[in-house]
Design an enzyme around this catalytic site. Structure first.
Site, PDB file in Angstrom:
ATOM      1  N   THR A  25      45.699   3.835  58.563  1.00  0.00           N
ATOM      2  CA  THR A  25      46.265   4.537  59.726  1.00  0.00           C
ATOM      3  C   THR A  25      45.789   6.207  59.191  1.00  0.00           C
ATOM      4  O   THR A  25      45.407   6.962  60.328  1.00  0.00           O
ATOM      5  CB  THR A  25      47.816   5.185  60.578  1.00  0.00           C
ATOM      6  OG1 THR A  25      48.414   5.816  59.139  1.00  0.00           O
ATOM      7  CG2 THR A  25      48.735   3.293  61.005  1.00  0.00           C
ATOM      8  N   ASP A  26      45.429   6.271  57.791  1.00  0.00           N
ATOM      9  CA  ASP A  26      45.460   8.164  57.176  1.00  0.00           C
ATOM     10  C   ASP A  26      44.002   8.189  57.503  1.00  0.00           C
ATOM     11  O   ASP A  26      43.830   8.969  58.084  1.00  0.00           O
ATOM     12  CB  ASP A  26      45.737   7.690  55.803  1.00  0.00           C
ATOM     13  CG  ASP A  26      45.137   6.903  55.164  1.00  0.00           C
ATOM     14  OD1 ASP A  26      44.587   6.121  55.880  1.00  0.00           O
ATOM     15  OD2 ASP A  26      45.310   7.423  53.880  1.00  0.00           O
TER      16      ASP A  26
ATOM     17  N   LEU B 276      49.208   0.098  44.448  1.00  0.00           N
ATOM     18  CA  LEU B 276      50.484   2.100  44.482  1.00  0.00           C
ATOM     19  C   LEU B 276      49.844   2.583  43.600  1.00  0.00           C
ATOM     20  O   LEU B 276      50.660   3.887  43.299  1.00  0.00           O
ATOM     21  CB  LEU B 276      51.119   1.204  43.359  1.00  0.00           C
ATOM     22  CG  LEU B 276      51.570  -0.337  43.365  1.00  0.00           C
ATOM     23  CD1 LEU B 276      52.614  -1.598  42.044  1.00  0.00           C
ATOM     24  CD2 LEU B 276      52.710  -0.277  44.595  1.00  0.00           C
TER      25      LEU B 276
ATOM     26  N   SER C  32      45.341   5.358  40.773  1.00  0.00           N
ATOM     27  CA  SER C  32      44.316   6.522  40.601  1.00  0.00           C
ATOM     28  C   SER C  32      44.559   7.772  41.446  1.00  0.00           C
ATOM     29  O   SER C  32      44.144   8.909  40.846  1.00  0.00           O
ATOM     30  CB  SER C  32      42.800   5.518  42.179  1.00  0.00           C
ATOM     31  OG  SER C  32      43.125   5.829  43.125  1.00  0.00           O
TER      32      SER C  32
ATOM     33  N   ASP D  24      47.459   8.681  49.517  1.00  0.00           N
ATOM     34  CA  ASP D  24      48.053   8.310  48.184  1.00  0.00           C
ATOM     35  C   ASP D  24      48.013   9.889  47.628  1.00  0.00           C
ATOM     36  O   ASP D  24      49.065   9.882  46.294  1.00  0.00           O
ATOM     37  CB  ASP D  24      46.828   7.667  47.168  1.00  0.00           C
ATOM     38  CG  ASP D  24      46.984   6.253  47.963  1.00  0.00           C
ATOM     39  OD1 ASP D  24      46.741   5.855  48.920  1.00  0.00           O
ATOM     40  OD2 ASP D  24      45.493   5.970  47.740  1.00  0.00           O
TER      41      ASP D  24
HETATM   42  P1  ADP Z   1      45.315   1.659  41.930  1.00  0.00           P
HETATM   43  O1  ADP Z   1      44.783   3.082  42.495  1.00  0.00           O
HETATM   44  O2  ADP Z   1      45.857   0.967  43.984  1.00  0.00           O
HETATM   45  O3  ADP Z   1      45.731   1.547  40.817  1.00  0.00           O
HETATM   46  P2  ADP Z   1      42.087   1.822  42.411  1.00  0.00           P
HETATM   47  O4  ADP Z   1      40.766   0.858  42.508  1.00  0.00           O
HETATM   48  O5  ADP Z   1      42.250   2.462  43.446  1.00  0.00           O
HETATM   49  O6  ADP Z   1      43.445   0.855  42.069  1.00  0.00           O
HETATM   50  O7  ADP Z   1      41.992   2.219  40.746  1.00  0.00           O
HETATM   51  C1  ADP Z   1      42.314   1.959  39.744  1.00  0.00           C
HETATM   52  C2  ADP Z   1      41.353   2.896  38.731  1.00  0.00           C
HETATM   53  O8  ADP Z   1      41.316   3.786  38.881  1.00  0.00           O
HETATM   54  C3  ADP Z   1      40.903   2.830  37.620  1.00  0.00           C
HETATM   55  O9  ADP Z   1      40.102   1.366  37.803  1.00  0.00           O
HETATM   56  C4  ADP Z   1      40.855   2.984  37.209  1.00  0.00           C
HETATM   57  O10 ADP Z   1      39.294   3.440  36.968  1.00  0.00           O
HETATM   58  C5  ADP Z   1      41.299   4.805  36.858  1.00  0.00           C
HETATM   59  N1  ADP Z   1      42.896   4.898  36.791  1.00  0.00           N
HETATM   60  C6  ADP Z   1      44.157   4.641  36.817  1.00  0.00           C
HETATM   61  N2  ADP Z   1      44.960   4.739  36.246  1.00  0.00           N
HETATM   62  C7  ADP Z   1      44.119   5.065  34.746  1.00  0.00           C
HETATM   63  C8  ADP Z   1      44.108   5.230  33.158  1.00  0.00           C
HETATM   64  N3  ADP Z   1      46.261   5.244  33.091  1.00  0.00           N
HETATM   65  N4  ADP Z   1      43.677   5.315  32.177  1.00  0.00           N
HETATM   66  C9  ADP Z   1      42.597   5.400  32.903  1.00  0.00           C
HETATM   67  N5  ADP Z   1      42.211   4.273  34.279  1.00  0.00           N
HETATM   68  C10 ADP Z   1      42.900   5.170  35.180  1.00  0.00           C
HETATM   69 MG    MG Z   2      43.327   3.820  44.675  1.00  0.00          MG
END
Ligand code: ADP
Ligand code: MG
Length: 415
Positions: A48-49, A143, A146, A200
């Site tokens: 919905t966002d 979760l 990102s 988020d």
């Molecule tokens: P979600 O947000 O659901 O976990 P996303 O695909 O939106 O999945 O985000 C994941 C991406 O965020 C990873 O592929 C990486 O690029 C980045 N990321 C998240 N946490 C870290 C971390 N601790 N160290 C490095 N990159 C990270």
């Molecule tokens: Mg994400």
């Protein structure tokens, strides 16, 4: 039987120690400070966002930690325990949108993007910085690892360069945090080139401990909503499906485009403006648009109904039954009308319900990621085991589990 693995949340002290050590080993100096930002689960109000609707996230006890020091120049050096590529370097003057000559590759885009977006918004005083990251937020599991990464950097920059926007986790500057939310959204959309509707980042920066956050995604208005499971002997069991979700990006973009097309057809800015669902559906010829609109309009209504229920009394008896029905309705609509679930998500939900969960649904974008179930605290292990066994039988990847309770938003770690 199948193994059942729970991802524990680090204490803030533990998370801070880890990033301090990584910082010192990487740069040979102590960081100026450590900041943290939580992942989130959305209780209801899914997809919905970006339609101008409403959502109801909580911040997870699982956090991303950032140890940072300011630099005199405009270089960003960054290292993450979740990346084995060593120390990366980006210049503040060589950051740009993902489709520009100054594209930043990989995870540093999320970090550099925040600094870039703040400068683009006219925020002054930002310089280069050294950064070390570590996180217990599961990666790519819906979760919001990102957003946790962006928001930890945002509150760190706020403190290092005295931007005056964040306040503390305990006493947040909610107005200032809206500016940080906007910068984090731009970082993810423009610089990392990943689509996000903004839920988020708002959750990570604006949730409050012990409550869920009602969020009006169009106006940015928020309100606290009671969500005290522990007081009623309940727990929120999160199943991280570990499903491969290669389709997720393309499908997300397609859902957004369909919603925009339907809104244009209906002559409204966003689908949240649809007041008469049946009349709107009458006007649409395209069967896919009809299903998507039905989900969005009903989901917004379910979210308001859920907030009313949670405010009407303790989470037991009729109140709990109402919430359960709304959670279940949300999942079924995401499965049948919005078509963003997958066998792993549906299986976790079906098993949790069969085992007596008070409502179970997918959370996040779908096509993998996680689902949530309200369960009796003393049934957590039994239900997790049943889900793990069903996954083993179906030949899915082994799921992982965690327990969610409404936690603090992003802020400094006081050690
Ligand atoms: P979600 O947000 O659901 O976990 P996303 O695909 O939106 O999945 O985000 C994941 C991406 O965020 C990873 O592929 C990486 O690029 C980045 N990321 C998240 N946490 C870290 C971390 N601790 N160290 C490095 N990159 C990270
Ligand atoms: Mg994400």
């Amino acid at each position: 039987g199948a193994d059942v693995y729970f991802t524990e949340a680090w204490t803030q002290t533990e998370g801070a120690q880890r990033v301090r050590t990584l910082f010192e080993n990487s740069y040979g100096a102590q960081p100026a400070g450590v900041w943290q930002a939580p992942g989130r689960v959305n209780l209801i109000g899914e997809h919905t966002d970006y339609n101008g609707g409403v959502a109801l996230p909580i911040a997870l006890p699982h956090r991303t930690y950032a140890a940072m020091s300011p630099r005199e120049d405009r270089t960003i050096r960054l290292v993450s325990a979740q990346d084995d590529g060593g120390i990366r370097e980006v210049s503040l003057d060589e950051i740009g949108p993902a489709d520009s000559a100054h594209r930043v590759e990989g995870w540093p885009a999320y970090v550099a993007g925040v600094a870039w977006a703040l400068e683009q918004a006219g925020v002054e005083g930002i310089r280069g910085f050294d950064l070390a990251i570590d996180s217990c937020v599961p990666f790519g599991s819906g979760l919001s690892s990102s957003a946790a990464l962006e928001c930890a950097v945002a509150v760190g920059l706020d403190a290092l360069f005295e931007l005056g926007l964040a306040g503390s986790a305990e006493e947040p500057n909610d107005e200032g945090r809206k500016t940080l939310v906007a910068a984090c959204i731009r970082a993810e959309n423009d610089v990392a080139g990943a689509n996000t509707g903004g839920l988020d980042q708002a959750a990570s920066l604006r949730c409050r401990e012990g409550e869920a956050l009602f969020l009006d995604c169009r106006t940015g208005r928020t309100e606290g909503v009671p969500f005290d499971l522990a007081a009623e002997g309940l727990a929120l069991l999160v199943t991280d499906t570990r499903a491969p979700h290669s389709l997720a990006d393309g499908q997300y973009n397609e859902r957004r485009a369909t919603c925009e097309a339907a809104a244009a057809e209906l002559g409204v800015d966003v689908l949240a403006d649809v007041t008469d669902r049946d009349a709107a559906i009458e006007k649409l010829d395209d069967e896919t648009q009809v299903k998507r609109v039905r989900h969005v309009v009903d989901e917004i209504e379910r979210t308001y109904a859920c907030i009313d229920a949670l405010r009407s009394g303790p989470l037991r008896g009729d109140v709990l039954d109402q919430v359960a029905t709304l959670f279940d309705g949300s999942h079924d609509s995401l499965r049948d009308d919005y078509e963003v679930t997958c066998p792993e998500l549906d299986t976790a939900v079906d098993v949790a319900r069969a085992k007596g969960a008070h409502g179970a649904r997918m959370t996040g974008g779908g096509f993998g990621g996680s689902c949530i179930a309200i369960v009796a605290a003393d049934q957590v292990d039994e239900i997790a085991r049943a889900i793990a066994e069903a996954y083993a039988e179906a030949g899915f990847n082994a799921p992982q589990f965690l327990l969610a309770s409404p936690s603090l938003p992003a802020g400094a770690v006081s050690e």
